[in-house]
Design a protein around this motif. Structure first.
Motif, short mmCIF file in Angstrom:
data_model
loop_
_atom_site.label_atom_id
_atom_site.label_comp_id
_atom_site.label_asym_id
_atom_site.label_seq_id
_atom_site.Cartn_x
_atom_site.Cartn_y
_atom_site.Cartn_z
N LYS A 74 11.75 -21.55 25.31
CA LYS A 74 11.31 -21.20 26.65
C LYS A 74 11.44 -19.70 26.88
O LYS A 74 12.40 -19.08 26.45
CB LYS A 74 12.12 -21.96 27.69
N GLN A 75 10.43 -19.14 27.53
CA GLN A 75 10.35 -17.73 27.90
C GLN A 75 10.12 -16.81 26.71
O GLN A 75 10.25 -15.60 26.84
CB GLN A 75 11.59 -17.30 28.70
N GLU A 76 9.75 -17.36 25.56
CA GLU A 76 9.34 -16.52 24.44
C GLU A 76 7.88 -16.12 24.60
O GLU A 76 7.11 -16.78 25.29
CB GLU A 76 9.52 -17.25 23.10
N ALA A 86 2.57 -9.23 29.43
CA ALA A 86 3.99 -8.86 29.31
C ALA A 86 4.71 -9.06 30.64
O ALA A 86 5.85 -9.53 30.68
CB ALA A 86 4.11 -7.41 28.85
N LYS A 87 4.04 -8.72 31.73
CA LYS A 87 4.63 -8.92 33.05
C LYS A 87 4.86 -10.40 33.32
O LYS A 87 5.92 -10.80 33.81
CB LYS A 87 3.73 -8.33 34.12
N LEU A 88 3.87 -11.22 33.02
CA LEU A 88 3.99 -12.66 33.25
C LEU A 88 5.15 -13.25 32.46
O LEU A 88 5.87 -14.13 32.94
CB LEU A 88 2.69 -13.36 32.87
N ASN A 89 5.35 -12.73 31.24
CA ASN A 89 6.44 -13.21 30.40
C ASN A 89 7.80 -12.69 30.87
O ASN A 89 8.75 -13.46 31.04
CB ASN A 89 6.18 -12.79 28.95
N CYS A 143 8.01 -13.11 35.27
CA CYS A 143 7.78 -14.46 35.80
C CYS A 143 8.39 -15.54 34.91
O CYS A 143 8.44 -16.71 35.31
CB CYS A 143 6.28 -14.70 35.96
N GLY A 144 8.83 -15.18 33.71
CA GLY A 144 9.49 -16.15 32.84
C GLY A 144 8.57 -17.17 32.22
O GLY A 144 9.01 -18.25 31.81
N ILE A 145 7.26 -16.86 32.13
CA ILE A 145 6.30 -17.80 31.55
C ILE A 145 6.35 -17.70 30.02
O ILE A 145 6.30 -16.60 29.47
CB ILE A 145 4.87 -17.51 32.05
#
Length: 292
Positions: free
Chosen positions: A30-32, A176-179, A182-184
């Protein structure tokens, strides 16, 4: 975050008698932010469809620990670029299951569309027809459509094909921002290994019906140390955010026996890492001021 998002164990898949993937073992946490590379026809898209549940493994297991998945297919914006709808309407189609076929969107649906367009920096284009936008803008709209349900996992199949270099860089920043913010969890099929290595944690290489952790995962770590300090790219808004250093994950067993563990750092690398403190380093934000 050590919890798995995707676990593949002893998985094989074939179209009839033609083996596409054989004895695949991998784990994505998760969150990779994970890249998938390989030649055309190697089986990358097939692997994505197995993750999505669109295909069923011939042997072994594919377990995805969420049903909340956003997907941007390989054809992406090309498939809908001439669709007679504006940006707002295209993103709204991502809420089809909530709205229903013969119902009008409610106030909360319109609010969700507005916030998602702000997140990808397309709020000022909401009334524009999709055909009026550039390739990069169209692809951001398709990413917004995939994000409208707040997915935990975002899968993108070569989303940057046919987009110019500047637009690609802006999309890399957005992902990169979403990851990071936001932890996606992001899994992206890509050909541009070096450029996306600044943001991803590791790469899987699909070749000869096998999937293995590529040596590019070491490249990811090296690029972060050697190139991130030099990278000053334009963002979508005026606000800035701090980019996090992505660490290569620890050794995983038994699902990913090919992974050789975290790269050992020399004294020089550690010194360089200290120079890259958040106070000294930052990149431009990919979206507006909206939160995830």
């Amino acid at each position: 975050m050590n919890e798995p998002m995707i676990v593949v164990e002893n998985m094989s898949f074939a179209y009839g008698k033609d083996d596409v993937l054989t004895d695949v073992n991998l784990i994505i946490k998760k969150q990779e932010y994970v890249g998938v590379i390989g030649a055309n026809g190697a089986g990358k898209s097939t692997l994505m469809k197995l993750f999505l549940g669109q295909l069923t493994a011939t042997k072994g297991t594919v377990i995805v620990h969420t049903k909340n998945i956003g997907y941007v297919p390989q054809v992406g914006f090309q498939a809908v670029s001439n669709f007679p709808a504006n940006v707002e309407e295209v993103v709204m189609t991502g809420l089809f299951t909530d709205i229903g076929m013969f119902h009008f969107p409610k106030k909360e649906h319109k609010k969700m569309v507005k916030e998602t367009l702000e997140l990808v920096g397309m709020q000022d284009y909401r009334k524009h027809m999709l055909s009026e936008l550039s390739g990069g803008q169209q692809q951001r709209v398709m990413i917004a459509r995939a994000l409208i349900q707040n997915p935990e996992l975002l899968i993108l199949d070569e989303p940057l094909t046919g987009i110019d270099k500047e637009a690609c860089e802006l999309l890399y920043q957005l992902l990169a921002k979403l990851n990071q913010e936001c932890g996606i969890t992001i899994v992206m099929v890509t050909h541009n290994m070096e450029q996306v290595a600044r943001f991803t944690g590791k790469f899987y290489h699909v070749s000869n019906a096998n999937v293995h952790l590529d040596k590019s995962s070491v490249l990811c770590d090296e690029v972060l140390f050697d190139k991130m300090k030099k990278s000053k790219s334009k963002g979508f808004g005026s606000k800035t955010y701090k980019t996090k250093k992505v660490a290569v994950p620890e050794k995983e067993a038994p699902y990913d026996a090919s992974y050789k563990g975290k790269k050992e750092l020399s004294d020089k690398d550690v010194a360089d890492d200290k120079d890259m403190s958040p106070e000294k380093e930052g990149t431009s934000q990919s979206g507006g001021d909206s939160s995830c």
